[in-house]
Each structure stands twice: as C-alpha cells, then as structure tokens.
Motif scaffolding. Sequence first.
Motif, PDB file in Angstrom:
ATOM      1  N   ALA A 185      -2.873 -22.502  -8.935  1.00 42.69           N
ATOM      2  CA  ALA A 185      -4.093 -23.190  -8.549  1.00 42.69           C
ATOM      3  C   ALA A 185      -5.559 -22.835  -9.619  1.00 42.69           C
ATOM      4  CB  ALA A 185      -4.346 -23.376  -7.091  1.00 42.69           C
ATOM      5  N   ARG A 186      -6.076 -23.824  -9.857  1.00 47.63           N
ATOM      6  CA  ARG A 186      -7.338 -23.279 -10.644  1.00 47.63           C
ATOM      7  C   ARG A 186      -8.306 -24.587 -10.656  1.00 47.63           C
ATOM      8  NH1 ARG A 186      -4.444 -25.496 -14.585  1.00 47.63           N
ATOM      9  NH2 ARG A 186      -5.555 -26.689 -16.199  1.00 47.63           N
ATOM     10  N   ASN A 187      -9.690 -24.447 -10.884  1.00 50.33           N
ATOM     11  CA  ASN A 187     -10.378 -25.707 -11.049  1.00 50.33           C
ATOM     12  C   ASN A 187     -10.695 -25.843 -12.480  1.00 50.33           C
ATOM     13  OD1 ASN A 187     -10.787 -25.709  -8.174  1.00 50.33           O
ATOM     14  ND2 ASN A 187     -12.619 -24.607  -8.368  1.00 50.33           N
ATOM     15  N   LEU A 188     -10.446 -27.083 -12.896  1.00 51.20           N
ATOM     16  CA  LEU A 188     -11.058 -27.512 -14.218  1.00 51.20           C
ATOM     17  C   LEU A 188     -12.203 -28.581 -14.197  1.00 51.20           C
ATOM     18  CD1 LEU A 188      -9.859 -30.562 -15.109  1.00 51.20           C
ATOM     19  CD2 LEU A 188      -7.737 -29.370 -15.250  1.00 51.20           C
ATOM     20  N   VAL A 189     -12.999 -28.787 -15.297  1.00 52.24           N
ATOM     21  CA  VAL A 189     -14.034 -29.586 -15.265  1.00 52.24           C
ATOM     22  C   VAL A 189     -13.894 -30.524 -16.482  1.00 52.24           C
ATOM     23  CG1 VAL A 189     -15.433 -27.784 -14.468  1.00 52.24           C
ATOM     24  CG2 VAL A 189     -15.235 -27.933 -16.943  1.00 52.24           C
ATOM     25  N   ALA A 190     -14.428 -31.662 -16.213  1.00 59.92           N
ATOM     26  CA  ALA A 190     -14.495 -32.852 -17.224  1.00 59.92           C
ATOM     27  C   ALA A 190     -15.639 -33.510 -17.364  1.00 59.92           C
ATOM     28  CB  ALA A 190     -13.301 -33.545 -16.824  1.00 59.92           C
ATOM     29  N   ALA A 191     -16.159 -34.193 -18.317  1.00 57.38           N
ATOM     30  CA  ALA A 191     -17.171 -34.933 -18.285  1.00 57.38           C
ATOM     31  C   ALA A 191     -17.203 -36.052 -17.481  1.00 57.38           C
ATOM     32  CB  ALA A 191     -17.243 -35.545 -19.831  1.00 57.38           C
ATOM     33  N   SER A 192     -18.371 -37.078 -17.613  1.00 58.74           N
ATOM     34  CA  SER A 192     -18.526 -37.944 -16.714  1.00 58.74           C
ATOM     35  C   SER A 192     -17.668 -39.083 -17.017  1.00 58.74           C
ATOM     36  CB  SER A 192     -20.124 -38.409 -16.649  1.00 58.74           C
ATOM     37  OG  SER A 192     -20.455 -38.862 -18.248  1.00 58.74           O
ATOM     38  N   ASN A 193     -17.085 -39.143 -18.226  1.00 59.21           N
ATOM     39  CA  ASN A 193     -16.285 -40.440 -18.415  1.00 59.21           C
ATOM     40  C   ASN A 193     -15.066 -40.159 -17.689  1.00 59.21           C
ATOM     41  OD1 ASN A 193     -15.255 -37.978 -20.089  1.00 59.21           O
ATOM     42  ND2 ASN A 193     -14.343 -39.197 -21.645  1.00 59.21           N
ATOM     43  N   VAL A 194     -14.754 -39.196 -17.432  1.00 57.50           N
ATOM     44  CA  VAL A 194     -13.638 -38.600 -16.533  1.00 57.50           C
ATOM     45  C   VAL A 194     -13.707 -39.461 -15.289  1.00 57.50           C
ATOM     46  CG1 VAL A 194     -11.615 -37.253 -15.533  1.00 57.50           C
ATOM     47  CG2 VAL A 194     -12.369 -37.003 -17.856  1.00 57.50           C
ATOM     48  N   ALA A 195     -14.842 -39.389 -14.842  1.00 60.24           N
ATOM     49  CA  ALA A 195     -15.335 -40.000 -13.376  1.00 60.24           C
ATOM     50  C   ALA A 195     -15.017 -41.461 -13.596  1.00 60.24           C
ATOM     51  CB  ALA A 195     -16.692 -39.601 -13.269  1.00 60.24           C
ATOM     52  N   ASN A 196     -15.336 -41.812 -14.411  1.00 65.14           N
ATOM     53  CA  ASN A 196     -15.199 -43.546 -14.607  1.00 65.14           C
ATOM     54  C   ASN A 196     -13.938 -43.908 -14.710  1.00 65.14           C
ATOM     55  OD1 ASN A 196     -18.007 -43.919 -15.037  1.00 65.14           O
ATOM     56  ND2 ASN A 196     -17.953 -43.638 -17.098  1.00 65.14           N
ATOM     57  N   TYR A 197     -12.966 -43.109 -15.265  1.00 64.39           N
ATOM     58  CA  TYR A 197     -11.481 -43.454 -15.293  1.00 64.39           C
ATOM     59  C   TYR A 197     -10.974 -43.385 -13.866  1.00 64.39           C
ATOM     60  CZ  TYR A 197     -12.284 -42.564 -20.443  1.00 64.39           C
ATOM     61  OH  TYR A 197     -12.852 -42.357 -21.531  1.00 64.39           O
ATOM     62  N   LEU A 198     -11.528 -42.214 -13.318  1.00 64.16           N
ATOM     63  CA  LEU A 198     -10.752 -41.987 -11.875  1.00 64.16           C
ATOM     64  C   LEU A 198     -11.453 -42.975 -11.039  1.00 64.16           C
ATOM     65  CD1 LEU A 198     -11.254 -38.164 -11.858  1.00 64.16           C
ATOM     66  CD2 LEU A 198      -9.139 -39.418 -11.681  1.00 64.16           C
ATOM     67  N   GLU A 199     -12.471 -43.623 -11.146  1.00 68.56           N
ATOM     68  CA  GLU A 199     -13.119 -44.573 -10.213  1.00 68.56           C
ATOM     69  C   GLU A 199     -12.362 -46.030 -10.631  1.00 68.56           C
ATOM     70  OE1 GLU A 199     -15.199 -45.814  -7.096  1.00 68.56           O
ATOM     71  OE2 GLU A 199     -15.471 -43.508  -8.171  1.00 68.56           O
ATOM     72  N   ARG A 200     -11.854 -46.205 -11.514  1.00 66.58           N
ATOM     73  CA  ARG A 200     -10.972 -47.431 -11.943  1.00 66.58           C
ATOM     74  C   ARG A 200      -9.703 -47.146 -11.020  1.00 66.58           C
ATOM     75  NH1 ARG A 200     -12.626 -47.809 -17.984  1.00 66.58           N
ATOM     76  NH2 ARG A 200     -10.700 -46.901 -18.495  1.00 66.58           N
ATOM     77  N   VAL A 201      -9.044 -45.922 -11.271  1.00 62.38           N
ATOM     78  CA  VAL A 201      -7.602 -45.635 -10.564  1.00 62.38           C
ATOM     79  C   VAL A 201      -8.090 -45.848  -9.128  1.00 62.38           C
ATOM     80  CG1 VAL A 201      -6.041 -43.999 -10.282  1.00 62.38           C
ATOM     81  CG2 VAL A 201      -6.968 -44.186 -12.464  1.00 62.38           C
ATOM     82  N   ARG A 202      -8.936 -45.276  -8.388  1.00 62.80           N
ATOM     83  CA  ARG A 202      -9.260 -45.469  -6.967  1.00 62.80           C
ATOM     84  C   ARG A 202      -9.220 -47.003  -6.777  1.00 62.80           C
ATOM     85  NH1 ARG A 202     -11.476 -42.013  -2.885  1.00 62.80           N
ATOM     86  NH2 ARG A 202     -11.842 -40.336  -4.605  1.00 62.80           N
ATOM     87  N   ASP A 203     -10.144 -47.704  -7.501  1.00 59.28           N
ATOM     88  CA  ASP A 203     -10.485 -49.095  -7.256  1.00 59.28           C
ATOM     89  C   ASP A 203      -9.139 -49.856  -7.003  1.00 59.28           C
ATOM     90  OD1 ASP A 203     -13.201 -48.650  -6.965  1.00 59.28           O
ATOM     91  OD2 ASP A 203     -13.593 -49.633  -8.885  1.00 59.28           O
ATOM     92  N   ALA A 204      -8.254 -49.538  -8.054  1.00 56.48           N
ATOM     93  CA  ALA A 204      -6.835 -50.305  -7.903  1.00 56.48           C
ATOM     94  C   ALA A 204      -5.787 -49.886  -6.964  1.00 56.48           C
ATOM     95  CB  ALA A 204      -6.521 -50.081  -9.444  1.00 56.48           C
ATOM     96  N   ALA A 205      -6.092 -48.682  -6.646  1.00 52.31           N
ATOM     97  CA  ALA A 205      -4.954 -47.936  -5.627  1.00 52.31           C
ATOM     98  C   ALA A 205      -4.999 -48.568  -4.337  1.00 52.31           C
ATOM     99  CB  ALA A 205      -5.308 -46.421  -5.631  1.00 52.31           C
ATOM    100  N   LYS A 206      -3.609 -48.536  -3.780  1.00 55.39           N
ATOM    101  CA  LYS A 206      -3.303 -49.075  -2.313  1.00 55.39           C
ATOM    102  C   LYS A 206      -3.531 -47.981  -1.612  1.00 55.39           C
ATOM    103  CE  LYS A 206      -0.870 -53.221  -3.271  1.00 55.39           C
ATOM    104  NZ  LYS A 206      -1.383 -53.415  -4.825  1.00 55.39           N
ATOM    105  N   ALA A 207      -3.294 -46.552  -1.768  1.00 54.75           N
ATOM    106  CA  ALA A 207      -3.637 -45.551  -0.800  1.00 54.75           C
ATOM    107  C   ALA A 207      -4.525 -44.762  -1.695  1.00 54.75           C
ATOM    108  CB  ALA A 207      -2.187 -44.778  -1.145  1.00 54.75           C
TER     109      ALA A 207
END
Length: 452
Positions: free
Chosen positions: A320-342
């Motif tokens: 296990a580890r932590n990785l970091v990403a720029a703010s554009n990844v936050a946008n992509y993840l938000e789109r995934v969360r908005d569309a997800a049913k779970a």
Amino acid sequence: MATRVDVEELKPGLIIFRRSEVKKRRNWYCRIKLPGEDRYKSVSLRTPDITAARERAFDQDVDVRFRIKHNVPIFDRPFSDIAEDYIKLQDARATVGEITKHRAVVVASIIRAQLNRYVGSTQISLVTEERWKGYPMWRRADAIERAKVQAEKTAEAEKLAAEAKERGEPPPRQIRTVGKDGKTIPKPRTATGKVSDATIRYEMTIFRSVMSYAASKKFIPDDKAFRGKLPLAKVRREEFTPEEYKTLYTEARTWVKATTTQRDDSVWLRNMARNFMLIMCNTGMRPTEAKNLRWRDVDSQKDDQGRTVVVLSVRGKNKARNLVAASNVANYLERVRDAAKAKGPDDHVFTNYDGSPTTSLYAGLIENLLTKTKLLMSSSGSRRSTYCFRHTYATFRLTEGVDVYFLAKQMGTSVKMIEDHYGHITPVKNAARILQGFEEWKALPTSAQTEA
C-alpha cells in the motif's frame, strides 16, 4: 493407509520393513535418514528374502552417502511431479496473502498447459539449462502447429455446418452458435500461431522458478538450477507519444456519443472508460490498484502554495502507498462520482452501470477506443492495453524532468526498474547537462528563453 510392519533397525538412520497393504509379494523396503536433515529416502529392495534385503539396504545407504558427498541428486522425479509440488506451494502462498490468487492460477496454467508438454515427462535431473534456453524455439514452433491444427478443425466444422444446412438440419453440436438456453455460445479464441517475447519470457521465469524449487528440495544440485540470463531481450514498455495522447483524449469525447446501441448504459460506460483513461494517464496507477480503489481512499489536500492536490491511498502487489495527483484528476474523479450509482466510502471508484465493482476495468471499451483512434498497435507493432497508461505517465514525468527517485516512490517501484525500462528517455531529458561544454550547445539568451 499404508503402515510399516516387521520393522528392523540395521543401524541408526537405516531400517528395513514390509508394507502392510502388500499381501501377495512380501518384498522388503528400506528407509534411509539423510545425514543432518529431517528427511528420508525409501527404496524398494525387490526381494522377500531378509538376508538379501539387509545387504541391499546397506548398499542403498552407501549410495545415498556417495551422492551427498559428490553433489549428485538423491531423489529423482519427473519435472511434472516437482512442478505440481511447486503449484501447491504457490496456492499456499496465495492463501496467506504472499501472492495474489490470480498469480497462483496463472502459474498453474502455464506449467500444465506449456511446460509439462515440453519437459513434463523428463526426469528433473536431466532437465538442463540447454533445454531451458531451447524453450523459445519449441514454444514458437508449437504455436504454429496448434494454429495449423485449429485452422484444419475450423475448416472441417464449417464444411459440416454447410452440409447440414443443405439438408435442412441443425449444425453439429460442437459448432452450434446458440445453446439450448438460447444464449450465444462464445467462439473459441483463434490461434494466431504467434507468441510474444513477453509471454515466452514470463513462462521461462516460471520454468526457472520450478528448477530453483527443485534445487531447494535437493532434487537437483544447486549448480543445476538455471542462473543464466533469459535468452530474449526485455520487451520495451509501450507508451503513447504526446501527439498520440492528444489524439486519444480529443477523439474520446466524440467516441463517447458515437455508440450505435440503444442500451441505457452504453453512453454511461463509455464516459466511465474515458474518465478511467484520463485518471490512469495522470496518476500512474497499476490496473490492480485501480481495481481496488474505493472512495474512502480518495482525499483532497492543499500544498504549501495553496494548490489542490489529490491523494490516493492505493493497494496492489501486496503493498500500500499514497500517490499524489494534480487538480485535474480531482475533476475526473468528481465526474466519476457524479455518474456512479454506488458512492459510499466502501464502494469501489470504478464500477459497472449497476454499481457493482468492475472486474474488467472497461478493457473491451478501451480496446474499442484505441481501435477507433488507430492507436491499438504501437509503432513497434505490439498490442497496447490499459497498462500502457501507466507507462505513458512514467514517460511524460521523466520527460518533464521529474527526479527518478521521486517518480519511483510515486509509482511504487524501484529506481532500477525505472532506469531499466525507461532509460531511453533520460538522455533526452538531461540533454542540457549531457551536451554542456560543446561549442554548438550554448545557453540561450534570456529573451529567447522567455519567448520559447
């Protein structure tokens, strides 16, 4: 269950006995304790006469000691037997979490489908390094032959199906395309007659591991385990060039809406595949890590300059580890969360339309996208997969001048691995340092640097 009867100790560590389950021929056996080990060798003495049995038992004891002194194998079993023991060991390791269950299954499949057909019946002590090095030639020839046989069977099946159609009869059962339940029967994979270098290399590493296991169990001397380098060169990891990546993410927008099916989940799945591709190319996650990612593993923080940084807690390869990403990844993840049913803390980030975790990571859709954009095959002719997104991330980061040590930490790998697989990038990245001092390579004026 077999038990020993009429046991007689001839000397410490050497006994003779009969087996209770043998009724007709009451032959004698001996059991010899290996010096300095808690292991024994049992041998059939092939005689019912006790006097002859004693003499043969002493002969066997001398033979074992001779073998130990001269580093000659004490036990000899066929490769397939040792390989089965190795498979059981991998299953046990998977049970306690040392390796994944998938890896144990793959190892067993390669041994039984390939290696056993090559050297399975050969005594383990007779499997030489030359046989190991000759595996690539055999493997390729075998693939060609199997493709030829499959083509002949396919042609014969098509002929039978055509004849049955002329007679107004259903096709033979082995070539029917629809089962009794009305569901389509998937076609078997077509054998191409080709095997990639990467596949052969992986199979040879398992071959070598079985031999190392045999040496550790004293079935062969240590110097008989394969120590040489793999005869095939490492396969270069295929990334997307900046131009290809631009084509990929640009065309993906159109591809999402270009579905020809009327299913409700079609556009939804394509959107998911697109966001998955963008997240993977901008984080360097392994596919297994993406498959394990849950919403509780996603966090957003600020750096010392107030910029948004996405922190992902990923798990894969039993680490296990932590990785970091720029703010554009936050946008992509938000789109995934908005569309997800779970979207609860314990729900997976990458899911199917119904909210269940995806096991394929949209592999079929990604392949379709790569095909549509004509990027499925790399410039070297190898077929691309979702793992290429990770290689693309590594390549882009190195090109931008990210330190190898920090990149290795980010990607959960070693500096050596980065240097081995991406060493072709570093000379370009460090061109200014490498070419420093050459007359033709002088620092640009400040104004030119600003304009550039």
